[in-house]
Design a protein around this motif. Structure first.
Motif, PDB file in Angstrom:
ATOM      1  N   VAL A 103      59.977  41.587  38.818  1.00 57.22           N
ATOM      2  CA  VAL A 103      59.780  41.535  37.369  1.00 57.22           C
ATOM      3  C   VAL A 103      61.101  41.881  36.693  1.00 57.22           C
ATOM      4  CG1 VAL A 103      58.559  42.501  35.397  1.00 57.22           C
ATOM      5  CG2 VAL A 103      57.355  42.172  37.571  1.00 57.22           C
ATOM      6  N   LYS A 104      61.588  40.990  35.873  1.00 55.52           N
ATOM      7  CA  LYS A 104      62.826  41.241  35.141  1.00 55.52           C
ATOM      8  C   LYS A 104      62.516  42.027  33.873  1.00 55.52           C
ATOM      9  CE  LYS A 104      65.342  37.224  36.880  1.00 55.52           C
ATOM     10  NZ  LYS A 104      66.081  35.991  36.516  1.00 55.52           N
ATOM     11  N   GLU A 105      63.122  43.202  33.770  1.00 61.62           N
ATOM     12  CA  GLU A 105      62.916  44.072  32.623  1.00 61.62           C
ATOM     13  C   GLU A 105      63.935  43.733  31.538  1.00 61.62           C
ATOM     14  OE1 GLU A 105      60.536  46.352  32.752  1.00 61.62           O
ATOM     15  OE2 GLU A 105      60.219  46.810  34.883  1.00 61.62           O
ATOM     16  N   GLU A 106      63.656  44.214  30.330  1.00 62.53           N
ATOM     17  CA  GLU A 106      64.652  44.107  29.276  1.00 62.53           C
ATOM     18  C   GLU A 106      65.876  44.907  29.684  1.00 62.53           C
ATOM     19  OE1 GLU A 106      63.533  44.962  25.323  1.00 62.53           O
ATOM     20  OE2 GLU A 106      61.685  43.795  25.386  1.00 62.53           O
ATOM     21  N   GLY A 107      67.048  44.350  29.472  1.00 57.37           N
ATOM     22  CA  GLY A 107      68.261  45.034  29.874  1.00 57.37           C
ATOM     23  C   GLY A 107      68.772  44.595  31.229  1.00 57.37           C
ATOM     24  N   GLY A 108      67.982  43.765  31.940  1.00 58.64           N
ATOM     25  CA  GLY A 108      68.467  43.200  33.183  1.00 58.64           C
ATOM     26  C   GLY A 108      67.976  43.859  34.449  1.00 58.64           C
ATOM     27  N   ALA A 109      67.308  45.014  34.344  1.00 60.03           N
ATOM     28  CA  ALA A 109      66.793  45.676  35.545  1.00 60.03           C
ATOM     29  C   ALA A 109      65.687  44.831  36.177  1.00 60.03           C
ATOM     30  CB  ALA A 109      66.263  47.059  35.206  1.00 60.03           C
ATOM     31  N   VAL A 110      65.526  44.980  37.492  1.00 57.99           N
ATOM     32  CA  VAL A 110      64.503  44.236  38.228  1.00 57.99           C
ATOM     33  C   VAL A 110      63.566  45.223  38.899  1.00 57.99           C
ATOM     34  CG1 VAL A 110      64.061  42.653  40.131  1.00 57.99           C
ATOM     35  CG2 VAL A 110      66.006  42.257  38.607  1.00 57.99           C
ATOM     36  N   THR A 111      62.258  45.030  38.709  1.00 60.86           N
ATOM     37  CA  THR A 111      61.235  45.872  39.340  1.00 60.86           C
ATOM     38  C   THR A 111      60.516  45.062  40.406  1.00 60.86           C
ATOM     39  OG1 THR A 111      60.890  47.202  37.346  1.00 60.86           O
ATOM     40  CG2 THR A 111      59.120  47.183  38.975  1.00 60.86           C
ATOM     41  N   PRO A 112      60.681  45.411  41.689  1.00 57.33           N
ATOM     42  CA  PRO A 112      59.969  44.693  42.749  1.00 57.33           C
ATOM     43  C   PRO A 112      58.520  45.147  42.862  1.00 57.33           C
ATOM     44  CG  PRO A 112      61.641  46.186  43.677  1.00 57.33           C
ATOM     45  CD  PRO A 112      61.612  46.413  42.207  1.00 57.33           C
ATOM     46  N   LEU A 113      57.633  44.193  43.066  1.00 57.12           N
ATOM     47  CA  LEU A 113      56.215  44.465  43.275  1.00 57.12           C
ATOM     48  C   LEU A 113      55.803  43.886  44.632  1.00 57.12           C
ATOM     49  CD1 LEU A 113      54.786  43.408  39.782  1.00 57.12           C
ATOM     50  CD2 LEU A 113      55.544  45.686  40.486  1.00 57.12           C
ATOM     51  N   SER A 114      54.919  44.599  45.320  1.00 54.39           N
ATOM     52  CA  SER A 114      54.414  44.137  46.621  1.00 54.39           C
ATOM     53  C   SER A 114      52.911  44.322  46.675  1.00 54.39           C
ATOM     54  CB  SER A 114      55.058  44.926  47.766  1.00 54.39           C
ATOM     55  OG  SER A 114      56.456  44.796  47.767  1.00 54.39           O
ATOM     56  N   ILE A 115      52.210  43.350  47.253  1.00 55.62           N
ATOM     57  CA  ILE A 115      50.768  43.426  47.435  1.00 55.62           C
ATOM     58  C   ILE A 115      50.453  43.442  48.923  1.00 55.62           C
ATOM     59  CG2 ILE A 115      48.595  42.160  47.204  1.00 55.62           C
ATOM     60  CD1 ILE A 115      49.454  41.309  44.455  1.00 55.62           C
ATOM     61  N   TYR A 116      49.550  44.351  49.316  1.00 53.58           N
ATOM     62  CA  TYR A 116      49.113  44.506  50.694  1.00 53.58           C
ATOM     63  C   TYR A 116      47.613  44.292  50.775  1.00 53.58           C
ATOM     64  CZ  TYR A 116      53.647  46.812  50.916  1.00 53.58           C
ATOM     65  OH  TYR A 116      54.979  47.107  50.825  1.00 53.58           O
ATOM     66  N   THR A 117      47.183  43.582  51.825  1.00 54.08           N
ATOM     67  CA  THR A 117      45.776  43.340  52.070  1.00 54.08           C
ATOM     68  C   THR A 117      45.489  43.658  53.546  1.00 54.08           C
ATOM     69  OG1 THR A 117      46.037  41.048  52.758  1.00 54.08           O
ATOM     70  CG2 THR A 117      45.836  41.459  50.376  1.00 54.08           C
ATOM     71  N   ARG A 118      44.271  43.388  53.983  1.00 58.18           N
ATOM     72  CA  ARG A 118      43.938  43.630  55.374  1.00 58.18           C
ATOM     73  C   ARG A 118      44.852  42.839  56.315  1.00 58.18           C
ATOM     74  NH1 ARG A 118      37.810  42.935  57.077  1.00 58.18           N
ATOM     75  NH2 ARG A 118      37.649  44.636  55.547  1.00 58.18           N
ATOM     76  N   LYS A 119      45.326  41.698  55.872  1.00 62.40           N
ATOM     77  CA  LYS A 119      46.233  40.900  56.687  1.00 62.40           C
ATOM     78  C   LYS A 119      47.580  41.579  56.894  1.00 62.40           C
ATOM     79  CE  LYS A 119      44.248  36.427  55.420  1.00 62.40           C
ATOM     80  NZ  LYS A 119      44.512  35.114  54.774  1.00 62.40           N
TER      81      LYS A 119
END
Length: 224
Positions: free
Chosen positions: A206-222
């Protein structure tokens, strides 16, 4: 303009949600987005920008049928946004009493008829809550580390976490158990830091205002 969370990059999720007046330019306000509070918490309060929360909810495909848990919920903004945008149940877990009070006051100011659908905050160590969720998921007779709130908890369909790496490492065994015990639709969304022993099934930056990047990760049973 200051909004209900105390910073000025977003003016609130819903007109029915009352604003909570804070000084947006107060450098000592621990609820500002990106501000870390000193302490020994597993989840030092650091406000996630509300547009990023919206991206998180969409990325995890949260719907009105979900039960969202935010472990280390701070002022409950993830829970409030999940309720406002998705009309789902949400439970926040927070150990800092001042943040619990702030979140509960914001929830109390919501103008919504169905009170049972409002977000719910537990003032408790998230490790205790997570261990008892595992016991409930395993249909144990009763949680062994009882509090006033834990025994009546609904089981989550999604857990959201913005926790430090050492905190995530401490929780991984319980999270792995929940992935095994709960339905395959159960998922875990990690903000910024992920779970080392699990393979993420989806990633997004996710690109934040100001140029920072926030990584997101999703985990499931797989991911096991």
């Amino acid at each position: 303009m200051s909004n209900m969370y105390g910073y000025n990059d977003y003016d609130g999720p819903h007109r029915a949600m009352a604003r909570f007046s804070l000084e947006a330019d107060d450098e000592d306000n621990p609820l500002q987005a990106g501000f870390w509070m000193e302490g020994d918490s597993l989840a030092p309060p650091c406000g996630t920008a509300v547009p990023t929360i919206h991206r998180m909810l969409d990325f995890a495909q949260v719907s009105s049928k979900d039960v969202v848990y935010d472990l280390g919920c701070g002022d409950a903004r993830v829970c409030l946004e999940a309720f406002a945008r998705k009309k789902c149940q949400s439970v926040g877990v927070e150990v800092e009493a001042d943040l619990v009070s702030r979140g509960r006051e914001l929830i109390a100011r919501l103008n919504y008829v169905d009170q049972e659908r409002l977000p719910f905050i537990i003032e408790q160590d998230l490790r205790i809550v997570l261990r008892n969720l595992v016991r409930l998921a395993a249909k144990a007779t009763a949680p062994t580390e009882q509090s006033d709130d834990i025994g009546a908890l609904p089981l989550p369909t999604i857990i959201i976490m913005y926790l430090l790496p050492e905190a995530l490492a401490e929780l991984e065994d319980s999270l792995r158990e929940l992935l095994r015990l709960l339905p395959e639709s159960f998922r875990i969304l990690c903000n910024t830091w992920g779970l080392n022993s699990l393979v993420p099934q989806q990633r997004m930056d996710v690109k934040e205002e100001g140029g920072a990047v926030t990584p997101l990760s999703i985990y499931t049973r797989k991911s096991l």
